[in-house]
Design a protein around this motif. Structure first.
Motif, PDB file in Angstrom:
ATOM      1  N   THR A   1       4.049  16.672   4.494  1.00 55.17           N
ATOM      2  CA  THR A   1       4.038  15.416   3.741  1.00 55.17           C
ATOM      3  C   THR A   1       4.780  14.308   4.491  1.00 55.17           C
ATOM      4  N   PRO A   2       4.461  13.055   4.143  1.00 55.71           N
ATOM      5  CA  PRO A   2       5.097  11.937   4.852  1.00 55.71           C
ATOM      6  C   PRO A   2       6.604  11.852   4.622  1.00 55.71           C
ATOM      7  N   MET A   3       7.282  11.247   5.593  1.00 55.84           N
ATOM      8  CA  MET A   3       8.713  10.985   5.472  1.00 55.84           C
ATOM      9  C   MET A   3       8.898   9.482   5.493  1.00 55.84           C
TER      10      MET A   3
ATOM     11  N   ILE B   1      -0.329  19.957  -3.661  1.00 62.34           N
ATOM     12  CA  ILE B   1      -1.418  20.164  -2.700  1.00 62.34           C
ATOM     13  C   ILE B   1      -0.915  20.660  -1.347  1.00 62.34           C
ATOM     14  N   TYR B   2       0.148  20.058  -0.849  1.00 59.53           N
ATOM     15  CA  TYR B   2       0.652  20.511   0.456  1.00 59.53           C
ATOM     16  C   TYR B   2       1.340  21.866   0.328  1.00 59.53           C
ATOM     17  N   SER B   3       1.993  22.087  -0.799  1.00 62.55           N
ATOM     18  CA  SER B   3       2.670  23.366  -0.946  1.00 62.55           C
ATOM     19  C   SER B   3       1.651  24.493  -1.071  1.00 62.55           C
TER      20      SER B   3
ATOM     21  N   THR C   1       0.838  -1.207   0.000  1.00 59.16           N
ATOM     22  CA  THR C   1       0.000   0.000   0.000  1.00 59.16           C
ATOM     23  C   THR C   1       0.871   1.255   0.000  1.00 59.16           C
ATOM     24  N   PHE C   2       0.235   2.396  -0.264  1.00 60.36           N
ATOM     25  CA  PHE C   2       0.987   3.647  -0.393  1.00 60.36           C
ATOM     26  C   PHE C   2       0.341   4.828   0.316  1.00 60.36           C
ATOM     27  N   CYS C   3      -0.634   4.568   1.164  1.00 57.94           N
ATOM     28  CA  CYS C   3      -1.343   5.719   1.710  1.00 57.94           C
ATOM     29  C   CYS C   3      -2.083   5.318   2.971  1.00 57.94           C
ATOM     30  N   VAL C   4      -2.196   6.253   3.924  1.00 59.80           N
ATOM     31  CA  VAL C   4      -2.867   5.928   5.182  1.00 59.80           C
ATOM     32  C   VAL C   4      -4.394   5.889   5.067  1.00 59.80           C
ATOM     33  N   TYR C   5      -4.931   6.101   3.863  1.00 61.19           N
ATOM     34  CA  TYR C   5      -6.376   5.928   3.691  1.00 61.19           C
ATOM     35  C   TYR C   5      -6.750   4.489   3.318  1.00 61.19           C
ATOM     36  N   VAL C   6      -5.748   3.655   3.098  1.00 63.55           N
ATOM     37  CA  VAL C   6      -6.058   2.263   2.738  1.00 63.55           C
ATOM     38  C   VAL C   6      -6.295   1.471   4.020  1.00 63.55           C
TER      39      VAL C   6
ATOM     40  N   THR D   1       1.141  11.760  13.427  1.00 65.10           N
ATOM     41  CA  THR D   1      -0.186  11.659  14.040  1.00 65.10           C
ATOM     42  C   THR D   1      -1.294  11.186  13.096  1.00 65.10           C
ATOM     43  N   ARG D   2      -1.183  11.536  11.819  1.00 65.58           N
ATOM     44  CA  ARG D   2      -2.266  11.120  10.905  1.00 65.58           C
ATOM     45  C   ARG D   2      -2.376   9.598  10.817  1.00 65.58           C
ATOM     46  N   TYR D   3      -1.293   8.914  11.145  1.00 66.91           N
ATOM     47  CA  TYR D   3      -1.264   7.465  11.023  1.00 66.91           C
ATOM     48  C   TYR D   3      -2.075   6.776  12.130  1.00 66.91           C
TER      49      TYR D   3
ATOM     50  N   SER E   1       1.739  14.440  10.317  1.00 68.55           N
ATOM     51  CA  SER E   1       2.100  13.888   9.018  1.00 68.55           C
ATOM     52  C   SER E   1       1.575  12.462   8.947  1.00 68.55           C
ATOM     53  N   CYS E   2       1.652  11.865   7.754  1.00 68.62           N
ATOM     54  CA  CYS E   2       1.213  10.472   7.646  1.00 68.62           C
ATOM     55  C   CYS E   2       2.206   9.550   8.317  1.00 68.62           C
ATOM     56  N   THR E   3       3.470   9.991   8.443  1.00 69.19           N
ATOM     57  CA  THR E   3       4.415   9.254   9.271  1.00 69.19           C
ATOM     58  C   THR E   3       4.444   9.962  10.622  1.00 69.19           C
TER      59      THR E   3
ATOM     60  N   THR F   1      -6.870   7.004  -5.034  1.00 69.98           N
ATOM     61  CA  THR F   1      -6.976   8.238  -5.811  1.00 69.98           C
ATOM     62  C   THR F   1      -6.812   9.431  -4.876  1.00 69.98           C
ATOM     63  N   THR F   2      -5.568   9.763  -4.589  1.00 70.08           N
ATOM     64  CA  THR F   2      -5.330  10.932  -3.735  1.00 70.08           C
ATOM     65  C   THR F   2      -4.789  12.057  -4.586  1.00 70.08           C
ATOM     66  N   CYS F   3      -3.443  12.134  -4.740  1.00 72.62           N
ATOM     67  CA  CYS F   3      -2.924  13.222  -5.587  1.00 72.62           C
ATOM     68  C   CYS F   3      -2.800  12.741  -7.034  1.00 72.62           C
TER      69      CYS F   3
ATOM     70  N   ASN G   1      -6.956  13.924   7.977  1.00 76.05           N
ATOM     71  CA  ASN G   1      -6.977  15.171   7.212  1.00 76.05           C
ATOM     72  C   ASN G   1      -5.741  15.334   6.336  1.00 76.05           C
ATOM     73  N   CYS G   2      -5.902  15.008   5.067  1.00 78.98           N
ATOM     74  CA  CYS G   2      -4.814  15.147   4.094  1.00 78.98           C
ATOM     75  C   CYS G   2      -5.175  16.270   3.132  1.00 78.98           C
ATOM     76  N   ALA G   3      -4.154  16.918   2.590  1.00 84.67           N
ATOM     77  CA  ALA G   3      -4.372  18.045   1.686  1.00 84.67           C
ATOM     78  C   ALA G   3      -5.050  17.646   0.380  1.00 84.67           C
ATOM     79  N   CYS G   4      -5.235  16.350   0.131  1.00 84.54           N
ATOM     80  CA  CYS G   4      -5.939  15.974  -1.099  1.00 84.54           C
ATOM     81  C   CYS G   4      -7.445  16.227  -0.963  1.00 84.54           C
ATOM     82  N   PHE G   5      -7.907  16.577   0.242  1.00 82.81           N
ATOM     83  CA  PHE G   5      -9.320  16.932   0.439  1.00 82.81           C
ATOM     84  C   PHE G   5      -9.519  18.441   0.335  1.00 82.81           C
TER      85      PHE G   5
ATOM     86  N   GLY H   1      -0.270  12.895  -9.078  1.00 83.29           N
ATOM     87  CA  GLY H   1       0.988  12.202  -9.367  1.00 83.29           C
ATOM     88  C   GLY H   1       0.859  10.715  -9.100  1.00 83.29           C
ATOM     89  N   LYS H   2       0.240  10.372  -7.969  1.00 78.60           N
ATOM     90  CA  LYS H   2       0.089   8.958  -7.645  1.00 78.60           C
ATOM     91  C   LYS H   2      -0.891   8.280  -8.594  1.00 78.60           C
ATOM     92  N   LYS H   3      -2.005   8.942  -8.854  1.00 80.34           N
ATOM     93  CA  LYS H   3      -3.007   8.322  -9.719  1.00 80.34           C
ATOM     94  C   LYS H   3      -2.402   7.867 -11.050  1.00 80.34           C
TER      95      LYS H   3
HETATM   96  S1  SF4 Z   1      -0.123  12.648   2.341  1.00 78.86           S
HETATM   97 FE1  SF4 Z   1      -2.233  12.164   1.725  1.00 78.86          FE
HETATM   98  S2  SF4 Z   1      -1.978  10.985  -0.121  1.00 78.86           S
HETATM   99 FE2  SF4 Z   1       0.003  10.953   0.922  1.00 78.86          FE
HETATM  100  S3  SF4 Z   1      -0.024   9.095   2.211  1.00 78.86           S
HETATM  101 FE3  SF4 Z   1      -0.782  10.790   3.424  1.00 78.86          FE
HETATM  102  S4  SF4 Z   1      -2.993  10.693   3.217  1.00 78.86           S
HETATM  103 FE4  SF4 Z   1      -2.134   9.504   1.545  1.00 78.86          FE
END
Ligand code: SF4
Ligand code: SF4
Lengths: 424, 254
Positions: free
Chosen positions: A283-285, A377-379, A74-79, A312-314, A308-310, A142-144, A341-345, A146-148
């Protein structure tokens, strides 16, 4: 390191290229991590995992496959990992965090793609990372943009399922995500050959919640002053949690938290109690990206929290464990994931509320809001983050960077000037 | 008390010695070794002032080469030093625009010369001295000749912000027989535009001072004023702002 040559050969890895990576990583890790003073004993486990990074966990995953189990990358904390574990599978976060893989990604991606995407694609195409070669299926989302688009390239390599993540958080979006989870359940059941029941999903929800609770304990300990663990170490714990076995991950993080709580009781820490306390948001690290933490902490300030996704968001939100039917559990999952809460929203003001709240809870002196280069999106969102925090007289600095070392000195100057400003 | 401030930039190393209120200054090219350059600057300052090394109470270092500067009692960032230096040279100033060899910065300062906020260019070289250096070479000029070479009346727009593309763009403009003065004016405008955008994003408060090696270039000053829609002041000692700040901070021992 134990001998994993045969395993790597069987995976079809490019051993020559991989050797180069195996040579540089220990040195980088040693310089960034092992030079720290008074590290918690509980970090030994994580140091061991890094020392065998492409060996010990991949071997477990392959063993799982030999026993008929399946692995999902996987590649995202929404999965929702819960679904995979409920079907007896293993889910592993794959995001690439090394400059080493970037050039491989650049062979197929436009130059103005974020390094996380480049590294992830490069790690697969160059065959230099076992984690990218093991999975039976990749799960994209389907977040940003670039990934899509990167998924379309990777889909030529490995079976792929894509979860459609809503871009807003209205009731109907949450309902739509619920439907996505149902589809995902059907896919996972098909790949694993195992039926997901209310019982197995309920257990998986508890399993993953326990990992989140353990990480919450580690992070709570960072609210203390003097801070009992460095930001670099805490980041490493989170990074490894993305692919470690969840039960073991929880156990290790709980052991570490026990030790940190003892440290707090005895008033011992890794930075003096007057050290500046910094939050890093953005953004994640992905492992092994420790660049910004290393810069901040070598200048004598402590990173005490990552929004960040790495970070508290995790793990901040838990899934409600009270539902007893599959439908109820799926609803609970959808609600929990839509709290992230990710910037893709859009709008994403709740993320700003999170930053404000965390700044307060962790008593931070300043915030470094950061995004990977070309992360649109984050920038873009950094503008609003800065406005909101400046209004609250909370010092904040924005940094855009990538995985390379080129801007290291320049970043150091900027961070140092920011710290000087905070010290007044 | 005798103190020294040394500002080790990517192009030049500047030093200021303050002895009982009297300033001595000197400048050397940084060359390959920031350490050698700073040693040379200190030796020259002592020679010029006739002061013996043992009498120096403190040496503060700043600038990109400060990490390699082992004679320093303390190192401070160029951001803090510029703010302190300007507070001395032009005390009314509230915003500093500094364009150096490797980077450009905008610094907002408060009433006591303290840094209130700042921003600095990201990785790319556009809007820095390095950009002008590359372009000067492509035009067959020395970077110090750019200021006098511009002809704003014939200004040609340079659309590429990226150093690599801008270089081929101006080579193309020259090949078409366009006047050099017009191309140079266009380059100055491009730097001015880039840096002014950064300043506006941070928020500008007048009066504005322009510091750093590029501030000597009248063309960039003109372009900056146009793009900002506000006058910018250039102190005669603009190149020494950072070194002066370092020396003053050494004097105050902060
Ligand atoms: S920054 Fe957004 S798109 Fe990237 S892993 Fe986190 S939640 Fe997913
Ligand atoms: S950092 Fe930004 S651009 Fe990169 S993958 Fe995450 S959301 Fe997409």
């Amino acid at each position: 390191m134990a001998d994993y040559q045969q395993m790597w050969t069987d995976l079809g890895m490019d051993l020559e290229k991989h050797d180069v990576l195996c040579e540089v990583l220990p040195e980088a890790f040693g310089g960034v991590y092992l030079t720290q003073q008074n590290r918690p004993k509980g970090m030994d486990f994580y140091d061991f995992v890094v020392s065998e990074i492409h060996g010990v966990r991949p071997a477990e995953m392959i063993q799982h496959q030999k026993e008929g189990g399946k692995v999902f990358g996987t590649f995202c904390v929404y999965v929702p990992d819960e679904v995979v574990f409920a079907a007896g599978g293993i889910a592993a976060g794959l995001c690439g965090g090394s400059q080493f893989w970037v050039s491989g990604g650049e062979k197929v991606l436009p130059a103005n793609t974020c390094p996380l995407i480049k590294a992830s694609v490069g790690a697969r195409l160059d065959k230099t990372c076992p984690f990218f070669l093991i999975p039976d299926m990749y799960v994209g989302e389907t977040t940003c943009d670039g990934k899509k688009k990167a998924w379309e390239i990777l889909a030529g390599e490995v079976p792929f399922h894509i979860i459609d993540i809503p871009q807003m958080k209205r009731d109907r979006d949450i309902a739509a995500f619920e439907a996505e989870i149902k589809d995902f359940i059907a896919v996972v059941e098909k790949v694993t050959g195992n039926k997901i029941t209310a019982e197995s999903l309920g257990e998986a929800i508890k399993l993953i919640n326990n990992k989140r609770r353990a990480l919450q304990r580690v992070y709570n300990a960072r609210k203390a002053s003097p801070v009992p663990i460095s930001g670099k170490d805490a980041l490493l714990v989170t990074q490894i949690n993305f692919y470690d076995d969840p039960a073991r991950a929880a156990e290790m993080a709980n052991n570490l938290a026990d030790e940190l709580e003892q440290r707090i009781n005895s008033g011992s820490g890794v930075f003096p109690d007057n050290a500046l306390r910094i939050m890093i948001s953005g953004t994640p690290m992905a492992i092994p990206n420790w660049k910004l933490h290393h810069i901040v902490e070598s200048l004598g300030a402590a990173v005490v929290v990552e929004e960040s996704c790495t970070g508290t968001r995790y793990f901040e939100n838990l899934v409600d464990e009270s539902a007893t039917t599959l439908d109820g559990q799926i609803r609970a999952l959808a609600e929990r994931y839509m709290k992230t809460n990710c910037a893709c929203f859009t709008p994403n003001t709740a993320r700003i509320d999170d930053i404000v709240r965390l700044a307060d809870e962790y008593k931070v002196d300043g915030i470094i809001d950061t995004n990977l280069q070309f992360c649109n999106i984050y920038s873009t969102e950094s503008y609003q983050v800065k406005q909101a925090l400046t209004e609250r007289n909370q010092p904040i600095m924005h940094i855009e960077t990538d995985y390379s070392e080129q801007d290291f000195e320049q970043l150091r100057t900027r961070v140092e000037a920011f710290l000087e400003m905070l010290r007044k | 008390m005798v103190v020294i401030g040394v500002d080790i930039g990517s192009v030049a190393t500047k030093g200021i010695l303050i002895s009982d209120g009297v300033q001595h200054k000197t400048i050397f090219p940084t060359g390959w070794s920031p350490r050698d350059a700073s040693d040379a600057v200190i030796a020259q300052l002592l020679h010029q002032s006739g002061i013996e090394g043992q009498r120096v109470t403190r040496i503060f270092g700043t600038g990109y080469g400060r990490v390699a500067f082992d004679q320093a009692d303390k190192t401070v960032t160029e951001i803090k030093c510029h703010a302190r230096g300007i507070a001395e040279l032009l005390p009314e100033v509230r915003t500093i625009i500094d364009i150096g060899g490797q980077d450009s910065k905008v610094i907002r300062i408060g009433e006591r010369g303290q840094v209130v906020d700042f921003s600095m260019n990201d990785k790319c070289a556009a809007g820095t001295g390095r950009f002008l250096q590359v372009m000067a070479t492509a035009l067959g000029l020395d970077v110090s000749e750019l200021g006098a070479a511009e002809d704003p009346a014939q200004r040609l727009p340079i659309s590429s912000m990226c150093t690599v593309f801008a270089e081929s763009e101006i080579i193309g403009l020259m090949a078409k027989g366009n006047p050099k003065g017009g191309i140079v004016a266009g380059l100055h405008q491009s730097v001015g535009k880039r840096v002014a955008a950064m300043a506006k994003r941070l928020g500008i408060k007048e009066p504005i001072a322009f510091t750093g090696g590029v501030a000597i270039n009248q063309g960039v000053k003109r372009a900056l004023e146009e793009e900002l829609g506000a006058p910018v002041m250039v102190s005669e000692a603009c190149q020494y702002t950072g070194a002066l700040g370092a020396a003053l901070l050494a004097l105050e021992n902060v």
